[in-house]
Design a protein around this motif. Sequence first.
Motif, PDB file in Angstrom:
ATOM      1  N   SER A   1     -15.319  98.283  92.093  1.00 41.94           N
ATOM      2  CA  SER A   1     -14.392  99.291  92.587  1.00 41.94           C
ATOM      3  C   SER A   1     -15.192 100.169  92.964  1.00 41.94           C
ATOM      4  O   SER A   1     -14.683 101.220  93.974  1.00 41.94           O
ATOM      5  CB  SER A   1     -13.219  99.559  91.889  1.00 41.94           C
ATOM      6  OG  SER A   1     -13.407 100.358  90.525  1.00 41.94           O
ATOM      7  N   GLU A   2     -16.573 100.569  92.919  1.00 39.08           N
ATOM      8  CA  GLU A   2     -17.231 101.816  93.090  1.00 39.08           C
ATOM      9  C   GLU A   2     -18.494 101.405  94.250  1.00 39.08           C
ATOM     10  O   GLU A   2     -18.813 102.592  94.791  1.00 39.08           O
ATOM     11  CB  GLU A   2     -17.990 102.156  91.984  1.00 39.08           C
ATOM     12  CG  GLU A   2     -17.195 102.756  90.829  1.00 39.08           C
ATOM     13  CD  GLU A   2     -16.233 103.881  91.011  1.00 39.08           C
ATOM     14  OE1 GLU A   2     -16.800 104.753  91.873  1.00 39.08           O
ATOM     15  OE2 GLU A   2     -15.145 103.735  90.460  1.00 39.08           O
TER      16      GLU A   2
ATOM     17  N   ARG B   1      -9.792 105.124  96.294  1.00 36.77           N
ATOM     18  CA  ARG B   1      -9.216 105.025  95.189  1.00 36.77           C
ATOM     19  C   ARG B   1      -7.489 105.315  95.448  1.00 36.77           C
ATOM     20  O   ARG B   1      -7.211 105.796  96.460  1.00 36.77           O
ATOM     21  CB  ARG B   1      -9.497 106.542  94.142  1.00 36.77           C
ATOM     22  CG  ARG B   1     -10.820 106.440  93.735  1.00 36.77           C
ATOM     23  CD  ARG B   1     -11.035 107.624  92.852  1.00 36.77           C
ATOM     24  NE  ARG B   1     -12.605 107.759  92.582  1.00 36.77           N
ATOM     25  CZ  ARG B   1     -12.926 106.944  91.669  1.00 36.77           C
ATOM     26  NH1 ARG B   1     -12.293 106.291  90.922  1.00 36.77           N
ATOM     27  NH2 ARG B   1     -14.209 107.248  91.163  1.00 36.77           N
TER      28      ARG B   1
END
Length: 369
Positions: free
Chosen positions: A346-347, A368
């Motif tokens: 997710s980064e 996010r």
Amino acid sequence: MKIEVQREDLVPALTSVAAVVERRQTLPILSNLLIKTTEDGFLLTATDLELQISSNIASKVVEPGAITLPAKKFADVCKALPENSRISLEVSDTRGYVRCGRSRFSLSTLPAEDYPGLEGEASEQAFEVETAVLARMIERTSFAMAHQDVRYYLNGLLLEICPGRLVTVATDGHRLAKAESAVSALQSWEDKRQLILPEKTVAELKRLLAGKVGETTRLEIGDRTVVIRVGNNVVTTKLIDGRYPDYSRVIPTQLQHSALLEREAVKDSLARTAVLSYEKQKGVRMTFEEGTLKLEVSNPEHEEAEEEIAIDYQGGSTTIGFNVGYWLDVLNVLDGKSVEVRFLDSEVSAILSDPESPNELYVVMPMRI
């Protein structure tokens, strides 16, 4: 001046050229088109002093000359005339007269000698590329350009000319599109040259290049301008003055996971779930699990949407948030049956691509949610 021309020869060129003219102009003459006779017809030109398009039109020249006419009015009149008709344009004193059958229109004029044309520089370098190849590269990348960004160099399309190949890149800082193609005319090219084409120029090129099969386009490159010859049209444009960011640093390389999705299926699912996404974020939570992609969307009104799609993926469960609009933009521009997604977590940004078009890729940043 007096010329006679077939409507079907005039209207397509008139539509392309007149598109350059802005509704609001600081100089009244920039609302006009320049019409100048040649040996076998006439040259139609429009400019906003940043972009200029000229088109050669075959016609009968009864009396040579040059004049400028109101772009929108002249275009609207010619488009409204009957198909397959013959149009006569005659200039007398300070009026331009358009005649067709029993129709007659009188238009105001301004002197041709007052028209401020945009001159291309002496060509430092030039090459030719297949028109269909250039059209595809621009179509596949231009949607990712920024609009009115303070980083003005992002408000355009990067055209990178390298030995043996041509590259187009566009990014708005949140997603990136890149396409490249081998070009035989660049085999002897010795260095790398980067041109940043303005957004308006890109939009006009997309229209002019569309549907041209078996033709070539010539690019003549100066220091601050580029001249692009497409069939009977000549596009002269100023370049955006700035240094484009190193796009290669944005493209992630250590992506350990890969999933293969059916393009139409995931596009339809994203379009449905996007209905309930938060308007300001347009976020969708995507969970990749073995054989399945789960889409989840929610908004401040506590409304939710969920969908599951069968995919080809073997790996651990990974959840990443994305802007649904960015995904849909990519899926809409692709035309293959499948789309490959490479990701890490997710980064880290993900890469979307068509397995059958390895020279095109799309980077989408996570968000996010």
